[in-house]
Design a protein around this motif. Structure first.
Motif, PDB file in Angstrom:
ATOM      1  N   ASN A  12      -8.961   1.351   4.777  1.00  0.00           N
ATOM      2  CA  ASN A  12      -9.106   2.227   3.618  1.00  0.00           C
ATOM      3  C   ASN A  12     -10.360   1.979   2.788  1.00  0.00           C
ATOM      4  O   ASN A  12     -10.616   2.723   1.847  1.00  0.00           O
ATOM      5  CB  ASN A  12      -7.858   2.187   2.727  1.00  0.00           C
ATOM      6  N   ASN A  14     -13.217   2.605   3.748  1.00  0.00           N
ATOM      7  CA  ASN A  14     -14.047   3.779   3.994  1.00  0.00           C
ATOM      8  C   ASN A  14     -13.801   4.869   2.947  1.00  0.00           C
ATOM      9  O   ASN A  14     -14.596   5.790   2.822  1.00  0.00           O
ATOM     10  CB  ASN A  14     -13.802   4.340   5.396  1.00  0.00           C
ATOM     11  N   LEU A  15     -12.723   4.743   2.178  1.00  0.00           N
ATOM     12  CA  LEU A  15     -12.395   5.732   1.146  1.00  0.00           C
ATOM     13  C   LEU A  15     -12.926   5.360  -0.242  1.00  0.00           C
ATOM     14  O   LEU A  15     -12.657   6.065  -1.217  1.00  0.00           O
ATOM     15  CB  LEU A  15     -10.871   5.913   1.072  1.00  0.00           C
ATOM     16  N   LEU A  16     -13.665   4.257  -0.323  1.00  0.00           N
ATOM     17  CA  LEU A  16     -14.211   3.865  -1.628  1.00  0.00           C
ATOM     18  C   LEU A  16     -15.022   5.005  -2.223  1.00  0.00           C
ATOM     19  O   LEU A  16     -15.730   5.717  -1.520  1.00  0.00           O
ATOM     20  CB  LEU A  16     -15.091   2.623  -1.501  1.00  0.00           C
ATOM     21  N   THR A  18     -13.623   7.528  -3.716  1.00  0.00           N
ATOM     22  CA  THR A  18     -12.659   8.601  -3.954  1.00  0.00           C
ATOM     23  C   THR A  18     -11.236   8.069  -4.106  1.00  0.00           C
ATOM     24  O   THR A  18     -10.430   8.693  -4.776  1.00  0.00           O
ATOM     25  CB  THR A  18     -12.675   9.641  -2.814  1.00  0.00           C
ATOM     26  N   ARG A  19     -10.916   6.942  -3.495  1.00  0.00           N
ATOM     27  CA  ARG A  19      -9.563   6.388  -3.548  1.00  0.00           C
ATOM     28  C   ARG A  19      -9.381   5.548  -4.811  1.00  0.00           C
ATOM     29  O   ARG A  19     -10.067   4.549  -5.003  1.00  0.00           O
ATOM     30  CB  ARG A  19      -9.297   5.507  -2.331  1.00  0.00           C
ATOM     31  N   GLU A  20      -8.493   5.975  -5.663  1.00  0.00           N
ATOM     32  CA  GLU A  20      -8.155   5.244  -6.884  1.00  0.00           C
ATOM     33  C   GLU A  20      -9.389   4.622  -7.567  1.00  0.00           C
ATOM     34  O   GLU A  20      -9.491   3.418  -7.719  1.00  0.00           O
ATOM     35  CB  GLU A  20      -7.128   4.158  -6.585  1.00  0.00           C
ATOM     36  N   PRO A  21     -10.321   5.472  -8.004  1.00  0.00           N
ATOM     37  CA  PRO A  21     -11.547   4.938  -8.605  1.00  0.00           C
ATOM     38  C   PRO A  21     -11.293   4.097  -9.866  1.00  0.00           C
ATOM     39  O   PRO A  21     -12.109   3.246 -10.211  1.00  0.00           O
ATOM     40  CB  PRO A  21     -12.385   6.179  -8.907  1.00  0.00           C
ATOM     41  N   TYR A  24     -10.770   0.809  -7.882  1.00  0.00           N
ATOM     42  CA  TYR A  24     -11.789   0.374  -6.930  1.00  0.00           C
ATOM     43  C   TYR A  24     -13.204   0.826  -7.274  1.00  0.00           C
ATOM     44  O   TYR A  24     -14.149   0.459  -6.577  1.00  0.00           O
ATOM     45  CB  TYR A  24     -11.421   0.868  -5.526  1.00  0.00           C
ATOM     46  N   HIS A  26     -16.338   3.760  -8.354  1.00  0.00           N
ATOM     47  CA  HIS A  26     -16.878   5.027  -7.858  1.00  0.00           C
ATOM     48  C   HIS A  26     -17.891   4.845  -6.740  1.00  0.00           C
ATOM     49  O   HIS A  26     -18.318   5.827  -6.134  1.00  0.00           O
ATOM     50  CB  HIS A  26     -17.505   5.820  -9.011  1.00  0.00           C
ATOM     51  N   THR A  28     -19.371   4.004  -3.082  1.00  0.00           N
ATOM     52  CA  THR A  28     -18.894   4.094  -1.709  1.00  0.00           C
ATOM     53  C   THR A  28     -19.224   2.801  -0.968  1.00  0.00           C
ATOM     54  O   THR A  28     -20.031   1.979  -1.435  1.00  0.00           O
ATOM     55  CB  THR A  28     -19.559   5.269  -0.975  1.00  0.00           C
ATOM     56  N   ASN A  51     -10.250   0.577  10.266  1.00  0.00           N
ATOM     57  CA  ASN A  51      -8.870   0.725   9.826  1.00  0.00           C
ATOM     58  C   ASN A  51      -7.900   0.083  10.816  1.00  0.00           C
ATOM     59  O   ASN A  51      -6.691   0.096  10.593  1.00  0.00           O
ATOM     60  CB  ASN A  51      -8.520   2.213   9.665  1.00  0.00           C
TER      61      ASN A  51
END
Length: 143
Positions: A12, A14-16, A18-21, A24, A26, A28, A51
């Motif tokens: 996950n 790779n979702l930096l 957008t995932r729970e900014p 984690y 903003h 990437t 993953n």
């Protein structure tokens, strides 16, 4: 020839960005990689994300043979993977564990850590700056 520093990232990440900014940040993972590459001052970095638990275990085993230092953000596998723990225990190079958030201050299931017992050092709760601190330490460990 100097061996590279491996920077391995688990699920996950790779979702930096957008995932729970709010947890984690903003940035990437590409932003973090680019900043580390600039900080490395010509030192070779091998920066990867997967993953897949098995792939991460394979990469840890490879790092033990091919790298000078391993920087690892195992993501959720930190809390679940005995296979990763076993691979890290067999790893013969320094290991710096990195977490963007502070797992100790989060949900109860994040209190279990299968990476820390094998780590030379752990950096948590400093956001993406934790990677920078880890790289700085790694370059000083194996100058």
């Amino acid at each position: 020839m100097t061996k590279p520093i491996y920077v391995l990232n688990g699920p996950n990440l790779n979702l930096l960005g957008t995932r729970e900014p709010e947890i984690y940040g903003h940035e990437t993972l590409d932003d973090i990689r680019d900043r580390l590459q600039a900080q490395a001052d010509g030192r070779k970095l091998d920066f990867r994300q997967t993953n897949s638990e098995g792939t991460l275990v394979d990469w840890v085993q490879e790092a033990s043979r091919e790298a000078s230092v391993l920087i690892l953000n195992a993501g959720a596998y930190t809390h679940t993977s005995v296979a990763l723990h076993d691979a890290l225990r067999a790893c013969t190079i320094p290991l710096i564990e990195v977490h963007l958030s502070n797992p100790a201050a989060r949900e109860a299931f994040r209190q279990t850590n299968y990476v820390a017992p094998a780590a030379t050092a752990s950096i948590a709760g400093l956001g993406s700056r934790g990677y920078e601190f880890a790289l700085d330490a790694a370059m000083k460990m194996k100058a």
